[in-house]
Design a protein around this motif. Structure first.
Motif, PDB file in Angstrom:
ATOM      1  N   ALA A  17       0.841  -1.202   0.000  1.00  0.00           N
ATOM      2  CA  ALA A  17       0.000   0.000   0.000  1.00  0.00           C
ATOM      3  C   ALA A  17       0.877   1.253   0.000  1.00  0.00           C
ATOM      4  O   ALA A  17       0.570   2.241  -0.681  1.00  0.00           O
ATOM      5  N   LEU A  18       1.975   1.215   0.733  1.00  0.00           N
ATOM      6  CA  LEU A  18       2.904   2.354   0.732  1.00  0.00           C
ATOM      7  C   LEU A  18       3.570   2.502  -0.634  1.00  0.00           C
ATOM      8  O   LEU A  18       3.738   3.621  -1.140  1.00  0.00           O
TER       9      LEU A  18
ATOM     10  N   SER B 189      -7.167   8.547  -4.442  1.00  0.00           N
ATOM     11  CA  SER B 189      -6.317   7.410  -4.796  1.00  0.00           C
ATOM     12  C   SER B 189      -5.663   6.847  -3.543  1.00  0.00           C
ATOM     13  O   SER B 189      -5.542   5.628  -3.382  1.00  0.00           O
ATOM     14  N   CYS B 190      -5.235   7.735  -2.635  1.00  0.00           N
ATOM     15  CA  CYS B 190      -4.570   7.270  -1.413  1.00  0.00           C
ATOM     16  C   CYS B 190      -5.553   6.647  -0.421  1.00  0.00           C
ATOM     17  O   CYS B 190      -5.180   5.764   0.345  1.00  0.00           O
ATOM     18  N   SER B 191      -6.812   7.086  -0.449  1.00  0.00           N
ATOM     19  CA  SER B 191      -7.752   6.531   0.529  1.00  0.00           C
ATOM     20  C   SER B 191      -8.017   5.056   0.276  1.00  0.00           C
ATOM     21  O   SER B 191      -8.307   4.296   1.198  1.00  0.00           O
ATOM     22  N   GLY B 192      -7.878   4.611  -0.965  1.00  0.00           N
ATOM     23  CA  GLY B 192      -8.185   3.216  -1.275  1.00  0.00           C
ATOM     24  C   GLY B 192      -6.973   2.309  -1.387  1.00  0.00           C
ATOM     25  O   GLY B 192      -7.104   1.158  -1.820  1.00  0.00           O
TER      26      GLY B 192
ATOM     27  N   LEU C 261      -7.063  -1.148   0.415  1.00  0.00           N
ATOM     28  CA  LEU C 261      -8.113  -1.998  -0.179  1.00  0.00           C
ATOM     29  C   LEU C 261      -7.653  -2.574  -1.515  1.00  0.00           C
ATOM     30  O   LEU C 261      -7.804  -3.769  -1.789  1.00  0.00           O
ATOM     31  N   VAL C 262      -7.061  -1.702  -2.327  1.00  0.00           N
ATOM     32  CA  VAL C 262      -6.595  -2.140  -3.647  1.00  0.00           C
ATOM     33  C   VAL C 262      -5.422  -3.113  -3.503  1.00  0.00           C
ATOM     34  O   VAL C 262      -5.350  -4.134  -4.202  1.00  0.00           O
ATOM     35  N   ALA C 263      -4.521  -2.824  -2.563  1.00  0.00           N
ATOM     36  CA  ALA C 263      -3.379  -3.728  -2.343  1.00  0.00           C
ATOM     37  C   ALA C 263      -3.865  -5.109  -1.903  1.00  0.00           C
ATOM     38  O   ALA C 263      -3.383  -6.143  -2.386  1.00  0.00           O
ATOM     39  N   ALA C 264      -4.839  -5.138  -0.995  1.00  0.00           N
ATOM     40  CA  ALA C 264      -5.357  -6.420  -0.491  1.00  0.00           C
ATOM     41  C   ALA C 264      -5.988  -7.242  -1.608  1.00  0.00           C
ATOM     42  O   ALA C 264      -5.852  -8.469  -1.656  1.00  0.00           O
TER      43      ALA C 264
ATOM     44  N   ALA D 254      -9.981   7.844  -9.339  1.00  0.00           N
ATOM     45  CA  ALA D 254      -8.903   7.314  -8.497  1.00  0.00           C
ATOM     46  C   ALA D 254      -8.056   6.283  -9.257  1.00  0.00           C
ATOM     47  O   ALA D 254      -7.378   5.450  -8.666  1.00  0.00           O
ATOM     48  N   ALA D 255      -8.097   6.367 -10.576  1.00  0.00           N
ATOM     49  CA  ALA D 255      -7.372   5.415 -11.434  1.00  0.00           C
ATOM     50  C   ALA D 255      -5.901   5.257 -11.034  1.00  0.00           C
ATOM     51  O   ALA D 255      -5.319   4.190 -11.234  1.00  0.00           O
ATOM     52  N   LEU D 256      -5.309   6.304 -10.463  1.00  0.00           N
ATOM     53  CA  LEU D 256      -3.877   6.253 -10.151  1.00  0.00           C
ATOM     54  C   LEU D 256      -3.531   5.068  -9.255  1.00  0.00           C
ATOM     55  O   LEU D 256      -2.513   4.404  -9.458  1.00  0.00           O
ATOM     56  N   VAL D 257      -4.384   4.788  -8.277  1.00  0.00           N
ATOM     57  CA  VAL D 257      -4.076   3.687  -7.363  1.00  0.00           C
ATOM     58  C   VAL D 257      -4.189   2.341  -8.089  1.00  0.00           C
ATOM     59  O   VAL D 257      -3.411   1.417  -7.852  1.00  0.00           O
ATOM     60  N   GLN D 258      -5.117   2.255  -9.034  1.00  0.00           N
ATOM     61  CA  GLN D 258      -5.228   1.015  -9.801  1.00  0.00           C
ATOM     62  C   GLN D 258      -4.066   0.879 -10.783  1.00  0.00           C
ATOM     63  O   GLN D 258      -3.511  -0.210 -10.963  1.00  0.00           O
TER      64      GLN D 258
END
Lengths: 311, 278
Positions: free
Chosen positions: B14-15, B37-40, B43-46, B74-78
């Motif tokens: 996540a980091l 993006s940072c809030s998820g 969740l996305v990592a898991a 929030a595409a950046l986190v994906q």
């Protein structure tokens, strides 16, 4: 002249396709008895999804089904299936070119009793403006069957505009329908009329009466409004004194607009018969309503005379 | 129960996702959806690095679980997760939103391997996920469909159309994850359109609801496992999150919904993330 309901032909063809391909699925927004998608439900209840009165969700759900390899047909009245879920059709379905088929039923003024809220004067314009969208307007029940079969085979989003009423047959049962093709239905050398839907038979009627005055009118049925074969339009138009278009739709952005776009580099005068930037209204009969909006054989004949400089 | 090693791995992932978001995907002086993006990120990592069955070498594998980002901004986190998983080279992250780039401002399945649908017009992902869930069920494929939904987009009526339909069709292969960070583009959600008790609303629509801390890896993993056991109804995991999580100046700050960082802020963000490394 024999007639048949286009929506009946539409529903029957969905059933036919359902038998041939298990990936055909049908979604409905509580108008199945009008759109005739209900025929599919009777035979394939597991592949029929009643989405109730929630058209936006129906469209996006169809997008998801298409993402699993299904060929979803979504159904509602043309005003709703194009207007109420425009954003869904644009954003998820068309940008990605998803294989979703959109039925705009009771299109144009054909739902004559229900008035302006249920009559679509702008659905062709809306759908034509979306990149990747195919737009079909079958002329009769035979062509409806062929067009529905063709759209199921063609990958990508496709809209079909279906009239609510019984219309006279213009084409043969075993016609050679292909998406994108123009179909001359009467020959003549003075004026060229491009028409689709209910206005093709009106144009043929007009051509008959004009023939008695010595005016030879060529009538071309344009069941594919998009993609429009621009070269074929230009080739057909060459040598004519003028072009008249006839459609059961606003003169803004529909068939007339599409032909005008195609002809924009060619010097042939063009005039559009259609709904003059107005909404619909209730009436007790279809022909009465068409006449109220100037969608008649007489109106086409008058326009042809005008374009020839005659009274 | 996930092992401590798994938990530690996912916390670190996540980091890493946040580092990609800050340095590669946004950078200095450019607008980017940092907060949502940072809030998820946990969740996305898991999902991508533990829970989901998927194959970066075969993104179209029929048996994969699906992840849809209904809150497409929030595409950046994906993107960070897909690059880390190996769907495409990490160099692509630095080209995000440039002309001709594989990574668009919002998810585009026609350009980016691993993206399942074009989302970003808010409120539509849950419907798309329902359609995928229906299609998988028709084909007898036992995959799950995970849809991350923003709390801001719960104002869209279509979310509730989908909520009704998914429950009506008993889509127990559909899991909505609500990234409940309480802030939308222009400020606190409650001060714009109060969406009220989110879990109670989904429950009233016939969903199983699970409420967790969306940054607590063991809680996330437990909720995802619990969702597997629910039969006959869709599942909503309501994850309490912090907008801009881990970036000190962006936490709870609507300015970084889609704000640009100064060079100083970039250094602070990097240092914030570095300090969280064990």
């Amino acid at each position: 002249m024999t007639t048949k309901s286009l929506r009946q032909a539409y529903g029957e063809t969905l059933v036919e396709l359902g038998r041939e391909n298990k990936n055909i699925v049908v979604l409905e927004a509580d108008l199945g008895k009008s759109t005739m998608s209900i025929l599919f439900q009777k035979e394939f209840p597991d592949r029929y999804f009643e989405m109730s009165i929630a058209e936006a969700n129906m469209a996006s759900t169809a997008a998801g089904l298409a993402l699993t390899g299904k060929i979803p047909f979504i159904n509602s009245f043309a005003v709703f299936s194009t207007g109420r879920c425009f954003d869904q059709l644009r954003q998820t379905i068309s940008i990605a070119g998803l294989n979703v088929k959109i039925c705009g039923s009771s299109a144009g003024l054909s739902d004559y009793g229900d008035g302006s809220t249920h009559q679509s004067v702008e659905d062709m314009a809306i759908m034509r403006a979306i990149p990747k969208m195919t737009v079909l307007v079958p002329v009769d029940a035979h062509q409806t069957r062929q067009a529905v079969r063709a759209m199921a085979k063609r990958p990508g989003p496709c809209y079909i505009r279906i009239n609510r009423n019984e219309l006279p047959f213009v084409t043969a049962e075993q016609g050679d329908f292909e998406i994108g093709k123009l179909y001359p239905v009467r020959d003549g050398g003075d004026i060229l009329v491009f028409a689709n839907g209910v206005m093709v038979s009106k144009a043929l009627e007009a051509a008959d009466s004009l023939a008695k005055e010595g005016i030879a009118v060529k009538v071309v049925n344009v069941p594919t409004v998009k993609p429009l074969d621009k070269q074929a339009v230009l080739a057909m138009a060459a040598g004519f004194k003028a072009i008249v278009t006839a459609e059961e739709h606003s003169v803004i952005g529909g068939l007339g607009g599409a032909i005008a776009e195609a002809m924009s580099e060619a010097p042939v005068p063009l005039s559009m018969v259609g709904i003059e930037d107005r909404f619909g209204t209730s009436a007790t009969g279809y022909d009465e309503l068409l006449a109220c909006y100037g969608l008649t054989a007489d109106a086409i004949a008058a326009r042809v005379r005008k374009m020839l400089g005659r009274r | 129960m996930a092992s401590p090693a798994t938990v530690e791995k996912l916390q670190a992932k996540a980091l890493t996702l946040r580092e990609h978001i800050v340095t590669d995907l946004i950078g200095v002086g450019k607008a980017g959806h940092l907060g949502g993006s940072c809030s998820g990120a946990e969740l996305v990592a898991a999902l991508y690095f533990h829970k989901m069955k998927h194959d970066p070498n075969n993104p179209a594998w029929e048996g994969r679980d699906r992840f849809l980002l209904s809150k497409g901004h929030a595409a950046l986190v994906q993107y960070a997760a897909l690059a880390e998983a190996g769907y495409f080279p990490k160099e692509e992250l630095g080209k995000c939103k440039t002309l001709g780039a594989m990574l668009q401002g919002h998810p585009d399945m026609t350009k980016t391997p691993g993206i399942e649908a074009n989302t970003g017009s808010l409120g539509q992902g849950l419907s798309i996920g329902s359609g995928i869930a229906l299609g998988l069920r028709l084909d007898g494929i036992a995959s799950k469909v995970y849809v991350m939904v923003g709390d801001g987009e719960l104002a869209e009526g279509q979310i509730w159309e989908a909520a009704m339909a998914a429950a009506s069709y008993k889509l127990d292969n559909l899991v909505a994850i609500i990234d409940n960070n309480q802030i939308q583009a222009t400020g606190p959600i409650a001060e714009r359109m109060d969406i009220g008790p989110v879990a109670a609303k989904f429950a009233a629509f016939g969903w199983e609801t699970i409420e967790i801390d969306g940054h607590d890896i063991p809680a996330i993993l437990a909720a995802l496992d619990q969702a597997d056991q629910i039969k006959g109804k869709p599942i909503a995991i309501i994850a309490a999150t912090v907008k801009g999580k881990c970036i000190s100046f962006a936490e709870h700050n609507a300015a970084f919904h889609n704000g640009a960082m100064t060079a100083e802020q970039m250094e602070i963000a990097k240092s914030d993330l570095q300090k969280l490394r064990r």
